[in-house]
Design a protein around this motif. Structure first.
Motif, short mmCIF file in Angstrom:
data_model
loop_
_atom_site.label_atom_id
_atom_site.label_comp_id
_atom_site.label_asym_id
_atom_site.label_seq_id
_atom_site.Cartn_x
_atom_site.Cartn_y
_atom_site.Cartn_z
N UNK A 24 -74.49 -20.61 1.60
CA UNK A 24 -73.94 -21.68 0.76
C UNK A 24 -73.14 -21.03 -0.36
N UNK A 25 -71.82 -21.31 -0.39
CA UNK A 25 -70.99 -20.64 -1.40
C UNK A 25 -69.94 -21.59 -1.99
N UNK A 26 -69.42 -21.18 -3.13
CA UNK A 26 -68.28 -21.88 -3.73
C UNK A 26 -67.01 -21.40 -3.05
N UNK A 27 -65.94 -22.20 -3.18
CA UNK A 27 -64.63 -21.75 -2.69
C UNK A 27 -64.28 -20.48 -3.46
N UNK A 28 -63.95 -19.38 -2.75
CA UNK A 28 -63.85 -18.09 -3.45
C UNK A 28 -62.48 -17.76 -4.03
N UNK A 29 -61.45 -18.54 -3.71
CA UNK A 29 -60.10 -18.16 -4.09
C UNK A 29 -59.60 -18.95 -5.29
N UNK A 30 -58.50 -18.48 -5.87
CA UNK A 30 -57.87 -19.21 -6.96
C UNK A 30 -57.28 -20.51 -6.43
N UNK A 31 -57.24 -21.56 -7.25
CA UNK A 31 -56.64 -22.82 -6.81
C UNK A 31 -56.07 -23.56 -8.01
N UNK A 32 -55.16 -24.49 -7.73
CA UNK A 32 -54.52 -25.23 -8.82
C UNK A 32 -54.86 -26.71 -8.81
N UNK A 33 -55.40 -27.19 -7.72
CA UNK A 33 -55.67 -28.62 -7.54
C UNK A 33 -56.66 -29.13 -8.60
N UNK A 34 -56.20 -29.96 -9.56
CA UNK A 34 -57.09 -30.39 -10.64
C UNK A 34 -58.21 -31.33 -10.17
N UNK A 35 -58.06 -31.93 -9.01
CA UNK A 35 -59.09 -32.87 -8.52
C UNK A 35 -60.14 -32.18 -7.67
N UNK A 36 -59.98 -30.88 -7.49
CA UNK A 36 -60.85 -30.18 -6.55
C UNK A 36 -62.08 -29.60 -7.25
N UNK A 37 -63.25 -29.83 -6.67
CA UNK A 37 -64.47 -29.20 -7.17
C UNK A 37 -64.85 -28.07 -6.21
N UNK A 85 -68.82 -15.75 -11.79
CA UNK A 85 -67.93 -16.91 -11.92
C UNK A 85 -67.16 -17.14 -10.63
N UNK A 86 -66.63 -18.36 -10.49
CA UNK A 86 -65.85 -18.72 -9.30
C UNK A 86 -64.68 -17.76 -9.18
N UNK A 87 -64.49 -17.23 -8.00
CA UNK A 87 -63.37 -16.32 -7.76
C UNK A 87 -63.73 -14.85 -7.93
N UNK A 88 -64.94 -14.58 -8.43
CA UNK A 88 -65.34 -13.18 -8.63
C UNK A 88 -65.60 -12.49 -7.30
N UNK A 89 -65.39 -11.21 -7.25
CA UNK A 89 -65.60 -10.44 -6.03
C UNK A 89 -67.04 -9.94 -5.91
N UNK A 90 -67.38 -9.49 -4.70
CA UNK A 90 -68.75 -9.07 -4.41
C UNK A 90 -69.16 -7.87 -5.28
N UNK A 109 -46.73 -20.55 -3.12
CA UNK A 109 -48.10 -20.06 -3.31
C UNK A 109 -49.14 -21.01 -2.70
N UNK A 110 -48.74 -21.72 -1.68
CA UNK A 110 -49.66 -22.63 -0.98
C UNK A 110 -50.25 -21.91 0.23
N UNK A 111 -51.57 -21.98 0.37
CA UNK A 111 -52.22 -21.40 1.54
C UNK A 111 -52.10 -22.34 2.73
N UNK A 112 -52.04 -21.80 3.93
CA UNK A 112 -51.95 -22.66 5.11
C UNK A 112 -53.27 -23.38 5.37
N UNK A 113 -53.21 -24.48 6.09
CA UNK A 113 -54.41 -25.26 6.36
C UNK A 113 -54.87 -25.07 7.80
N UNK A 114 -53.96 -25.24 8.72
CA UNK A 114 -54.32 -25.21 10.14
C UNK A 114 -53.28 -24.42 10.91
#
Lengths: 401, 330
Positions: A283-296, A363-368, B267-272
């Protein structure tokens, strides 16, 4: 009066099949055009029957008529062979509602196998998609690929060799995937950015990762959740990852059993998990950077009930695996959590019979490399959750044979 | 008596056409057939053209061109629009011309230059009472008749740059894969922004605001690189890559008017994408076309990787160069 009404009902019931036609298509010369023409000219209620044999196809097929059934003589008897495919992004594209696909096979599509998009109330039963050369990065991405749809029932299907997910359901709701075999794909079964899904009684083996429940940022349909994963046999998912880089599944570690990334409300119980040596349950968080403000990016309300699990992560595919194994006495406990959470929510609840460990990322996005591994310290599962309204709508069951 | 006369009339008309007699009034476009729910067997049935080779449009059938055309393996395209007498044309979303029921768009795809040019297919879009219908017609060897090919066809052709390819005539459903929006078939090309002011003036009697803003393909070298590339991507990609259309689930929106950088792929990642990613991380990496999935897929001719998925058997090298130039400058 009652008798008259009953007679009228009987007539109405009989009437619709009486008008529906059965169109039989044989393999052989011109199969591409004959089959495609049948799919175009079909009327709602019609059945297109694929006769026994191999259909050599050069281009993707498509169906855009509601309520059509396409059925063959069995998943090994009627085979759509795309080894010579020259065009289109998938073997069969379905864009209409109420379609039933049953008892045929598809081999070596150059892109995806069967894609159904915006195709509500679709039944896939006894359908097989196989890349016959086994796992390879040159294989198509998805075997069965319903997306942006409501009402998906997948039963008794088989997918092998997909370079992304064998059975992939994306951006959809009211989903059931059951009694199916997903083997030698990168991901066996993946439920992504979807709601109200039941994944049960599948045999998921030989993949890189078995069953993935993902929620990704930046998609038109987001906030995945309400997924039940129960009674599956998830075993020997040890195939090295063969997904092309750039795809999110390329980051799945060989030996992952059931994996949840982000998502809200997932229940995992009564599965049998053997030989998934990175992590039987992750069970993990999304590991990459993202810009989507609605995304948890965090998993929320993930419940792990009793599952039958072997000793756990005996050969984890992480940097520093040897130190980890030494620290945990030769095997990592079966439940792995990255330790990241939404402070407003409960992240994870685990049945006391199951041991786990946390990577404790800062923190979210941190490496192993910034991990501070330790034993899992989360609450026990609470009351069973309601799954009312989850899975494919009940009335779709009537279309199963 | 009436029936006899009618038969006689038809015979005279046929004779007149085949003999090239100009004195008689030319046959009218078959409005009844356009409006019906039938699938006419040949292109000739419609009466869009005066000759069997579909070179001379009938009255009311008007040629047009687009500033930025869709690439179709280098095919030369002949576009015509037909609107029934006395009907109004409106302007809709994105400046798409709104043709009334009874209208038709006709597009012929041909290869070869001058007298040796050979027509391969003619696609018609018919506006019927219950919506638009897309039908593909394939030309015979003699170039005298184009016949309905609901299931599409493969035809060997030689591109303008000498490459022998298996050219794909789309099937009726594949027409909808590009022409479908929210589940219904719609025209794509004739938007005011992609039509010349001169043509609009002569055809509509007016030049709407925002018209003729897309650069012309032949002017691309001198035009602004962003405008050229964005026009190219709109015309070649955005019929699928937009909300409500075939590739909506990708989240990629390549329409001319889209200004969210992530939505157009930056800088958008692909989906499918599957193996379509080519091992790359992002659709568009500013300043680095080589690292951009968009360019990788445009450069491929292989099913499952190549974009667009339909209507492309060969790479549009000049189109790729246009998009590369834009990405390099980002």
């Amino acid at each position: 009066m009652i008798r008259t009404l009953m007679a009228a009902t009987a007539l109405a019931t009989l009437a619709s099949p009486a008008f529906a036609e059965t169109i039989s298509v044989a393999p052989g010369d011109g199969a591409q055009e004959r089959l495609q023409e049948a799919l175009i000219l079909a009327e709602p209620g019609d059945e297109i029957v694929l006769e026994t044999g191999r259909f050599d196809l050069t281009d993707g097929l498509s169906l855009d008529v509601d309520g059509v059934t396409v059925r063959g003589a069995g998943m090994h008897a009627s085979v759509l062979d795309f080894s010579g495919q020259q065009g289109a992004g998938e073997g069969l594209l379905v864009t209409s509602d109420g379609v039933t696909l049953r008892d045929f096979g598809m081999e070596n599509p150059k892109g995806d196998g069967i894609k159904s998009k915006g195709a509500d109330d679709i039944v896939y039963q006894g359908v097989r998609v196989t890349w016959t050369n086994g796992p390879a990065a040159t294989n198509g991405a998805y075997g069965l690929y319903p997306v942006e749809s409501t009402g998906i029932l997948i039963d008794g299907c088989e997918v092998s060799g997909a370079s992304d997910a064998g059975i992939y359901v994306g951006q959809s709701s009211r989903i059931t995937v059951r009694n199916s075999l997903a083997s030698y794909n990168v991901a066996g079964i993946e439920i992504e950015n979807s709601r109200k899904a039941i994944v049960e009684r599948n045999y998921v083996t030989g993949n890189t990762g078995g069953i993935l429940v993902f929620d990704l940022p930046g998609l038109p349909v987001k906030n995945g959740g309400e997924v039940l994963v129960r009674n599956n046999l998830v075993a020997n998912n040890t195939t090295p990852n063969f997904a092309p880089e750039g795809n999110i599944v390329a980051s799945v570690r060989r030996g992952t059993g059931i994996m949840v990334m982000a998502n809200e409300t997932v229940w995992i119980g009564q599965n049998m998990l053997y030989d998934n040596p990175t992590a039987p349950i992750m069970v993990i968080a999304y590991p990459l950077a993202f810009e989507d403000p609605e995304y948890n990016p965090y998993p929320r309300e993930i419940s792990i009930d009793t599952n039958q699990v072997d000793e756990g992560g005996t050969d984890p595919q992480f940097e520093g695996a040897q130190q980890l194994l030494a620290a945990f006495g030769g095997a990592l406990p079966p439940v792995m959590w990255d330790g990241l959470e939404d402070p407003e929510m409960t992240t994870l609840m685990v049945h006391p019979d199951l041991a786990g460990w946390s990577v404790n990322l800062p923190e979210q996005g941190a490496g192993i490399e910034s991990a501070r591994p330790g034993p899992l310290d989360v609450g026990a599962i609470g009351q069973p959750i309601s799954i009312e309204g989850w899975g494919a709508p009940e009335e779709m069951e009537a279309r199963l044979k | 008596m009436i029936r006899n006369l009618a038969i006689l009339g038809a015979a005279v008309a046929t004779l007149a056409v085949s003999a090239g007699v100009q004195a008689l009034p030319p046959p009218k476009v078959n409005d009844t057939l356009i409006a019906s729910d039938s699938l006419p067997k040949t292109l000739g049935n419609y009466g869009f053209f005066l000759d069997r080779g579909a070179n001379d449009p009938a009255p009311g059938v008007v040629p047009y061109r687009l500033n930025m055309p869709l690439f179709s393996d280098g095919a030369d395209k002949h576009r015509f629009v037909y609107v029934p007498d006395g009907q109004e044309i409106g302007i809709g979303d994105q400046g798409l011309l709104q043709f009334p029921v009874g209208s038709a768009l006709i597009k012929t795809f041909a290869f070869g230059a001058g007298d040796s040019q050979r027509k391969i297919e003619t696609r018609v879009l018919l506006h019927r009472a219950d919506g638009w219908v897309a039908l593909p017609y394939v030309w015979n060897e003699e170039q005298t008749e184009a016949t309905l090919a609901l299931a599409g066809k493969r035809v060997p052709v030689t591109t303008p740059w000498g490459e022998d390819i298996s050219y794909r005539v789309p099937n009726k459903n594949q027409c909808k894969e590009c022409h479908g929006l929210e589940g219904a078939v719609t025209p794509i090309g004739p938007k005011t922004r992609n039509l010349s002011a001169a043509w609009l003036e002569s055809y509509l009697g007016t030049v709407p605001e925002g018209a003729d803003t897309m650069p012309r393909w032949e002017d691309r070298a001198a035009a602004d690189s962003t405008a050229s590339a964005r026009a190219y991507l709109d015309v070649n990609c955005a019929h699928c890559h937009r909300p409500g259309s075939t590739a909506s689930n990708s989240g990629l929106d390549l329409r001319w008017e889209t200004d969210d950088p992530h939505a157009i792929g930056i800088n958008k990642r692909p989906v499918a994408a599957g193996r379509g990613s080519g091992g790359l991380q992002f659709d568009i990496v500013p300043g680095d076309p080589e690292a951009s999935i968009l360019v990788y897929r445009m450069r491929s001719g292989e099913a499952g990787v190549a974009m667009p998925e339909l209507g492309k058997a060969t790479v549009d090298e000049e189109g790729v160069a246009l998009v590369e130039r834009w990405i390099a400058g980002l």
